[in-house]
Design a protein around this motif. Structure first.
Motif, mmCIF file in Angstrom:
data_model
loop_
_atom_site.group_PDB
_atom_site.id
_atom_site.type_symbol
_atom_site.label_atom_id
_atom_site.label_comp_id
_atom_site.label_asym_id
_atom_site.label_seq_id
_atom_site.Cartn_x
_atom_site.Cartn_y
_atom_site.Cartn_z
ATOM 1 N N GLY A 1 0.782 -1.226 0.000
ATOM 2 C CA GLY A 1 0.000 0.000 0.000
ATOM 3 C C GLY A 1 0.814 1.276 0.000
ATOM 4 O O GLY A 1 0.307 2.342 0.337
ATOM 5 N N TYR A 2 2.095 1.219 -0.404
ATOM 6 C CA TYR A 2 2.926 2.413 -0.433
ATOM 7 C C TYR A 2 2.583 3.263 -1.646
ATOM 8 O O TYR A 2 2.175 2.762 -2.696
ATOM 9 C CB TYR A 2 4.413 2.040 -0.501
ATOM 10 C CG TYR A 2 4.988 1.447 0.756
ATOM 11 C CD1 TYR A 2 4.203 0.773 1.689
ATOM 12 C CD2 TYR A 2 6.349 1.544 1.019
ATOM 13 C CE1 TYR A 2 4.744 0.218 2.835
ATOM 14 C CE2 TYR A 2 6.907 0.995 2.169
ATOM 15 C CZ TYR A 2 6.094 0.331 3.066
ATOM 16 O OH TYR A 2 6.647 -0.222 4.195
ATOM 17 N N SER A 3 2.797 4.570 -1.517
ATOM 18 C CA SER A 3 2.737 5.442 -2.687
ATOM 19 C C SER A 3 3.974 5.212 -3.535
ATOM 20 O O SER A 3 4.937 4.562 -3.105
ATOM 21 C CB SER A 3 2.660 6.907 -2.251
ATOM 22 O OG SER A 3 3.887 7.288 -1.631
ATOM 23 N N ALA A 4 3.964 5.765 -4.747
ATOM 24 C CA ALA A 4 5.140 5.617 -5.610
ATOM 25 C C ALA A 4 6.371 6.255 -4.962
ATOM 26 O O ALA A 4 7.476 5.700 -5.003
ATOM 27 C CB ALA A 4 4.868 6.231 -6.977
ATOM 28 N N LEU A 5 6.190 7.420 -4.350
ATOM 29 C CA LEU A 5 7.322 8.089 -3.702
ATOM 30 C C LEU A 5 7.837 7.271 -2.525
ATOM 31 O O LEU A 5 9.047 7.104 -2.350
ATOM 32 C CB LEU A 5 6.898 9.481 -3.230
ATOM 33 C CG LEU A 5 7.958 10.296 -2.493
ATOM 34 C CD1 LEU A 5 9.195 10.484 -3.354
ATOM 35 C CD2 LEU A 5 7.395 11.641 -2.054
ATOM 36 N N ALA A 6 6.920 6.734 -1.715
ATOM 37 C CA ALA A 6 7.338 5.929 -0.569
ATOM 38 C C ALA A 6 8.036 4.647 -1.022
ATOM 39 O O ALA A 6 9.016 4.203 -0.407
ATOM 40 C CB ALA A 6 6.134 5.596 0.307
ATOM 41 N N ALA A 7 7.554 4.033 -2.102
ATOM 42 C CA ALA A 7 8.182 2.809 -2.603
ATOM 43 C C ALA A 7 9.590 3.082 -3.104
ATOM 44 O O ALA A 7 10.522 2.309 -2.853
ATOM 45 C CB ALA A 7 7.334 2.204 -3.715
ATOM 46 N N GLY A 8 9.756 4.188 -3.824
ATOM 47 C CA GLY A 8 11.094 4.531 -4.296
ATOM 48 C C GLY A 8 12.034 4.858 -3.147
ATOM 49 O O GLY A 8 13.194 4.434 -3.134
ATOM 50 N N THR A 9 11.533 5.582 -2.160
ATOM 51 C CA THR A 9 12.350 5.954 -1.010
ATOM 52 C C THR A 9 12.731 4.739 -0.177
ATOM 53 O O THR A 9 13.807 4.702 0.428
ATOM 54 C CB THR A 9 11.598 6.975 -0.142
ATOM 55 O OG1 THR A 9 11.194 8.078 -0.955
ATOM 56 C CG2 THR A 9 12.481 7.489 0.985
ATOM 57 N N ALA A 10 11.873 3.725 -0.147
ATOM 58 C CA ALA A 10 12.138 2.524 0.645
ATOM 59 C C ALA A 10 13.418 1.818 0.216
ATOM 60 O O ALA A 10 14.069 1.142 1.016
ATOM 61 C CB ALA A 10 10.954 1.564 0.550
ATOM 62 N N LEU A 11 13.786 1.962 -1.061
ATOM 63 C CA LEU A 11 14.984 1.299 -1.580
ATOM 64 C C LEU A 11 16.256 2.110 -1.339
ATOM 65 O O LEU A 11 17.353 1.645 -1.636
ATOM 66 C CB LEU A 11 14.830 1.047 -3.079
ATOM 67 C CG LEU A 11 13.584 0.279 -3.521
ATOM 68 C CD1 LEU A 11 13.566 0.129 -5.033
ATOM 69 C CD2 LEU A 11 13.519 -1.086 -2.855
ATOM 70 N N LEU A 12 16.103 3.320 -0.818
ATOM 71 C CA LEU A 12 17.242 4.233 -0.703
ATOM 72 C C LEU A 12 18.385 3.695 0.161
ATOM 73 O O LEU A 12 19.557 3.960 -0.151
ATOM 74 C CB LEU A 12 16.763 5.579 -0.165
ATOM 75 C CG LEU A 12 17.781 6.727 -0.170
ATOM 76 C CD1 LEU A 12 18.266 6.994 -1.587
ATOM 77 C CD2 LEU A 12 17.159 7.982 0.433
ATOM 78 N N PRO A 13 18.137 2.952 1.253
ATOM 79 C CA PRO A 13 19.276 2.478 2.057
ATOM 80 C C PRO A 13 20.315 1.694 1.259
ATOM 81 O O PRO A 13 21.510 1.779 1.559
ATOM 82 C CB PRO A 13 18.601 1.596 3.117
ATOM 83 C CG PRO A 13 17.253 2.185 3.288
ATOM 84 C CD PRO A 13 16.851 2.642 1.913
ATOM 85 N N THR A 14 19.890 0.927 0.259
ATOM 86 C CA THR A 14 20.862 0.166 -0.524
ATOM 87 C C THR A 14 21.818 1.097 -1.258
ATOM 88 O O THR A 14 23.034 0.880 -1.269
ATOM 89 C CB THR A 14 20.152 -0.754 -1.530
ATOM 90 O OG1 THR A 14 19.329 0.036 -2.414
ATOM 91 C CG2 THR A 14 19.263 -1.755 -0.823
ATOM 92 N N THR A 15 21.275 2.156 -1.860
ATOM 93 C CA THR A 15 22.119 3.095 -2.598
ATOM 94 C C THR A 15 23.032 3.875 -1.659
ATOM 95 O O THR A 15 24.224 4.066 -1.939
ATOM 96 C CB THR A 15 21.241 4.065 -3.403
ATOM 97 O OG1 THR A 15 20.397 3.329 -4.281
ATOM 98 C CG2 THR A 15 22.088 5.026 -4.214
ATOM 99 N N VAL A 16 22.496 4.336 -0.531
ATOM 100 C CA VAL A 16 23.296 5.109 0.425
ATOM 101 C C VAL A 16 24.457 4.269 0.964
ATOM 102 O O VAL A 16 25.603 4.739 1.038
ATOM 103 C CB VAL A 16 22.408 5.608 1.577
ATOM 104 C CG1 VAL A 16 23.263 6.229 2.681
ATOM 105 C CG2 VAL A 16 21.406 6.636 1.068
#
Length: 499
Positions: free
Chosen positions: A303-318
């Motif tokens: 049930g995430y928004s598109a922005l929340a779904a994209g942000t959820a993956l951010l730890p891998t990149t950081v």
């Protein structure tokens, strides 16, 4: 143009040097943004165009197919006809195809435009780093490549935010519209400030037949894998799969006999090179399938928004941006074998942690721990993987080796996106049901983890503990695929074998 410094003499401290770096970063940034942004937009594309899962798979794979098949040919065209010229053609082609994607009235037009985007990307991607290698003074190349890598990492990190904001705001079509102003800004700058370079030693026939056979083989196998969940063992599915295998055999025969093959067979007589590419296929197959399905899962089931779904993956990149350089230094001290074993195992653990998530998963309790472990594994793995590929061949052939490794990674991701829904039992409409998709997603995570464990086992048994001291990798890659290091061209060796 007469005021431009000669190729190989440009310094980073000059205005021309800054413009060249800006051009290279903007060109590669387009491709990086496209890969991360489009994944976030997939659920909304499916809803707006009323499409089954197969169309979402092709939205990713139509691009990857032409990109993977033509990447090496694109680099060879730049060497022969001018790297700036091919870079500019790729930039304009990519922007035009992006505009067609944005205006696509239906799924068929969107998929055709995505395939055209891949062709543009195959012309554009090798050129972005080749410009740095050919234009900058040797004393400044490492700094320039480091800046290119760091700014490219920023583009990768910004992609999920930007994609989510665009999808939740003006709409998914703006994901593709975004490339047009970037190209409009980049083309005149490149034409004015980047000197033309080419490799005078490049001659002979291009391996067009090999590129065509490779693309057709990948396309046929991909079609059969994507069509199978909905059509089963239909005659056309079986015939297409058989045709893909036959085309792959024909491709290998052509490469064996072509005077200047796109994929030189002698490379695979090098034991370390072959071993690391086998690990690459396992690792990037798992990554490709995981990120494709996870972005869908977070929006469809959690049930995430598109922005929340994209942000959820951010730890891998950081984590990759923070730790990859240190993991590269660690691999130089202890050798690549341990990082290439432990890294995939950590990634597998991260994916297994995601199996705890169900419908309406908590980010803090379910998603963040998994992404953190996955990011640590990727940071430990990716830089040594790329460095080991480059170190497994002579310095003069580092560009060829890295290009082959890049194409292998993209082809692995392509086939994983096609095969994983079939293997996990996802039907054409499964992604529309949160409960059914969650169950199939968990099965897919187990498959991805198994592939990563197989990659770790391959690394343990086949990768040498120590790699010969050759040119180190001065940068690391992003989430989607290893970088292209243009290196210096050289003819294939007369003798075969050995490593």
């Amino acid at each position: 143009m007469s005021n431009l410094a000669a190729p190989g003499t440009v310094r980073m401290s000059t205005a021309q040097g800054r413009w060249v770096l800006f051009t290279a970063v903007l060109g590669s940034g387009m491709a990086m943004l496209d890969s991360t942004v489009v994944n976030v937009a997939l659920p909304r594309i499916g809803t707006d165009l009323n499409t089954p899962l197969a169309v979402l798979q092709w939205t990713v794979n139509a691009y990857l197919l032409t990109l993977a098949a033509l990447l090496l040919l694109g680099g060879a065209l730049g060497d022969r006809y001018g790297r700036r010229r091919i870079f500019l053609i790729g930039m304009v082609w990519f922007a035009a195809a992006s505009l067609l994607c944005a205006l696509a009235p239906n799924a068929a037009v969107l998929l055709a435009a995505r395939a055209l985007q891949g062709i543009g990307g195959a012309l554009l991607t090798p050129g972005s780093l080749a410009l740095i290698q050919a234009v900058f003074h040797p004393d400044d190349r490492s700094r320039a490549v480091g800046a290119w890598s760091g700014l490219g990492g920023v583009a990768t990190a910004a992609g999920p935010f930007l994609g989510g904001w665009l999808v939740d705001g003006p709409g998914w079509r703006w994901v593709f519209f975004l490339n047009v102003p970037l190209a409009v800004a980049c083309v005149p700058i490149a034409a004015r400030h980047v000197p033309e370079t080419r490799d005078p030693a490049k001659h002979g026939r291009f391996d067009v037949l090999g590129a065509a056979l490779g693309a057709l083989a990948l396309g046929a196998v991909t079609y059969a894998l994507i069509a199978a969940p909905g059509r089963g063992a239909a005659p056309d599915v079986l015939l297409t799969a058989a045709a893909g295998v036959l085309l792959a055999v024909a491709f290998l025969r052509v490469e064996r006999h072509h005077p200047d093959p796109m994929l030189p067979p002698w490379l695979f007589t090098l034991r370390q090179f072959t071993a690391v590419n086998a690990v690459t296929v396992c690792v990037y197959a798992a990554f490709g399938g995981f990120f494709f399905l996870t972005v869908l899962y977070l929006q469809v089931a959690a049930g995430y928004s598109a922005l929340a779904a994209g942000t959820a993956l951010l730890p891998t990149t950081v984590l990759m941006l923070l730790l990859s350089a240190r993991s590269g230094e660690l691999a130089q001290r202890i050798g690549p074998r341990i990082p290439l074993v432990v890294g995939p195992l950590l990634c597998a653990a991260g994916m297994l942690l995601m199996t705890r998530a169900g419908t309406h998963a908590s980010y803090r309790a379910d998603v963040l721990p998994a992404m953190t472990v996955l990011g640590c594994g990727m940071a430990l793995l990716v830089a040594p993987l790329t460095a080991t590929v480059l170190a497994s061949v002579d310095v003069a052939r580092a560009g060829l080796a890295s290009g082959v490794n890049n194409a292998a990674a993209r082809a692995a991701g392509l086939l994983a996106v096609a095969a994983l829904p079939l293997l996990a039992g996802m039907g054409p409409e499964t992604y529309l049901s949160p409960t059914a998709f969650t169950a199939a997603y968990r099965r897919s995570l187990l498959l991805c983890a198994a592939v990563l464990i197989a990659g770790a086992a391959l690394a343990w048994f086949t990768v040498r503990s120590r790699t010969p001291e050759r040119a180190p990798c001065a940068y690391h890659c992003g989430v989607s695929a290893p970088p292209l290091d243009p290196g210096a061209s050289a003819p294939s060796p007369k003798r075969k074998g050995g490593d």
